[in-house]
Design a protein around this motif. Structure first.
Motif, short mmCIF file in Angstrom:
data_model
loop_
_atom_site.label_atom_id
_atom_site.label_comp_id
_atom_site.label_asym_id
_atom_site.label_seq_id
_atom_site.Cartn_x
_atom_site.Cartn_y
_atom_site.Cartn_z
N ARG A 88 7.48 23.45 24.73
CA ARG A 88 8.37 23.95 26.23
C ARG A 88 9.48 22.98 26.22
O ARG A 88 9.40 21.78 26.02
N LEU A 89 10.74 24.00 26.57
CA LEU A 89 11.98 23.35 26.38
C LEU A 89 12.48 23.12 27.92
O LEU A 89 12.52 24.00 28.66
N PHE A 90 13.18 21.94 27.85
CA PHE A 90 13.81 21.60 29.31
C PHE A 90 15.42 21.13 28.66
O PHE A 90 15.40 20.48 27.87
N PHE A 91 16.29 21.60 29.49
CA PHE A 91 17.74 21.12 29.14
C PHE A 91 17.91 20.15 30.40
O PHE A 91 17.81 20.23 31.41
N VAL A 92 18.41 19.04 30.01
CA VAL A 92 18.68 17.93 30.78
C VAL A 92 20.05 17.66 30.71
O VAL A 92 20.68 17.07 29.47
N GLY A 93 20.92 17.76 31.72
CA GLY A 93 22.30 17.47 31.89
C GLY A 93 22.92 18.27 33.12
O GLY A 93 22.47 18.94 33.68
N GLU A 94 24.45 18.00 32.93
CA GLU A 94 25.26 18.67 33.85
C GLU A 94 25.40 19.85 33.13
O GLU A 94 26.54 20.06 32.21
N ARG A 95 25.12 20.92 33.99
CA ARG A 95 25.48 22.25 33.54
C ARG A 95 26.74 22.66 33.61
O ARG A 95 27.28 23.82 32.98
N ALA A 96 27.17 22.29 34.85
CA ALA A 96 28.65 22.97 35.24
C ALA A 96 29.82 22.87 34.38
O ALA A 96 30.43 23.73 34.47
N GLY A 97 29.86 21.93 33.40
CA GLY A 97 30.96 21.97 32.42
C GLY A 97 30.66 22.83 31.24
O GLY A 97 31.59 22.89 30.64
#
Ligand code: IPE
Ligand code: IPE
Ligand code: MG
Length: 249
Positions: free
Chosen positions: A96-105
């Motif tokens: 199961r994949l999660f992306f962790v971080g600021e997506r706005a940029g």
């Protein structure tokens, strides 16, 4: 008889050394990052095989924007490519994949790929893979505090922890950094509080299951005291024997 090794529930890795690996081969830095993706694919399988439940990797820091434009755009393209190529296999392997971080940029294409990767693997339960991309520990603590402030919620250790980007997993037990540097570089500043740290001289593109095994073996040699004394940990009820009792022994 040697006691069986404890497998850390949550391992986090600073995947450092791709650029040096490429430089040594007179290749462009991006070639090192490409090799790094291949090694990560293998590492995910090895962790799942060993019974690790959560793997969190640092792929692009808030500060990595300061690299040459060519390297930054190479890393963005690589992320988009890796998402397109790897998600079907991750899905099949129970990751199961999660992306962790600021997506706005990030570009619309990358953001769409991230959302699709998460949605496609949402039912999986074998291993959680957190990919920290455009992530920094300071960013995370700041966004969590801003979230609580926006809600008018009281700031407590529990409420702040619950607002962090990694609140879906327990804190890491073991943090590995490859590439020989002994620093966190803004990774998991909050969650690292009681993690065991392991620094490997291997460059990330050289990291393999044997080195993962070394890190887990080193982890098994550590005594995690969480502020208690060694004697408290050894007494069966978790209470330190008094001096008089200790002298009787
Ligand atoms: C880590 O490898 C990957 C990223 C930061 C994206 P580096 O690119 O930092 O490799 P070195 O440290 O320059 O060798
Ligand atoms: C940390 O590595 C970030 C990632 C591995 C993604 P860096 O190479 O950016 O760290 P510093 O600059 O050496 O501290
Ligand atoms: Mg580096």
């Amino acid at each position: 008889m040697t006691a069986p090794q404890v497998v850390p529930h949550h391992i986090a890795i600073v995947m450092d050394g791709n650029g040096r690996w490429a430089n040594r081969r007179f290749l462009p830095r991006v070639a090192g990052h490409k090799q790094g993706v291949d090694v990560l694919r293998r590492c995910v399988k090895d962790c799942a095989q060993r019974g690790v439940s959560v793997l969190t990797v640092f792929a692009f820091s808030s500060e990595n924007w300061n690299r040459p434009a060519e390297e930054v755009s190479g890393l963005m393209d690589l992320l988009a490519m890796a998402l397109a190529r790897e998600v079907p296999q991750l899905k099949a392997d129970g990751v199961r994949l999660f992306f962790v971080g600021e997506r706005a940029g990030l570009s619309a294409k990358v953001r769409a790929g991230l959302a699709q990767g998460e949605a496609a693997t949402a039912e999986n339960t074998r291993l959680i893979l957190n990919v920290c991309f455009n992530y920094g520990g300071r960013w995370d603590i700041t966004q969590a505090a801003a979230k609580l402030a926006g809600q008018g919620a009281p700031v407590t250790e529990a409420s702040l922890a619950g607002a962090l980007a990694l609140s879906h997993v327990p804190d890491p037990d073991l943090i590995i950094r490859t590439g020989g540097e002994q620093r966190l570089s803004n990774f998991l500043l909050w969650q690292a509080a009681y993690a065991e740290l392991y620094f490997s001289d291997k460059l990330w593109p050289e990291f393999d299951d044997a080195e993962l095994g070394q890190a887990i073996a080193a982890f098994n040699q550590r005594e995690r005291r969480f502020g208690k004394t060694s004697a408290q940990l050894k007494s069966p009820d978790g209470v330190a024997p008094s001096m008089a009792e200790a002298q009787k022994c």
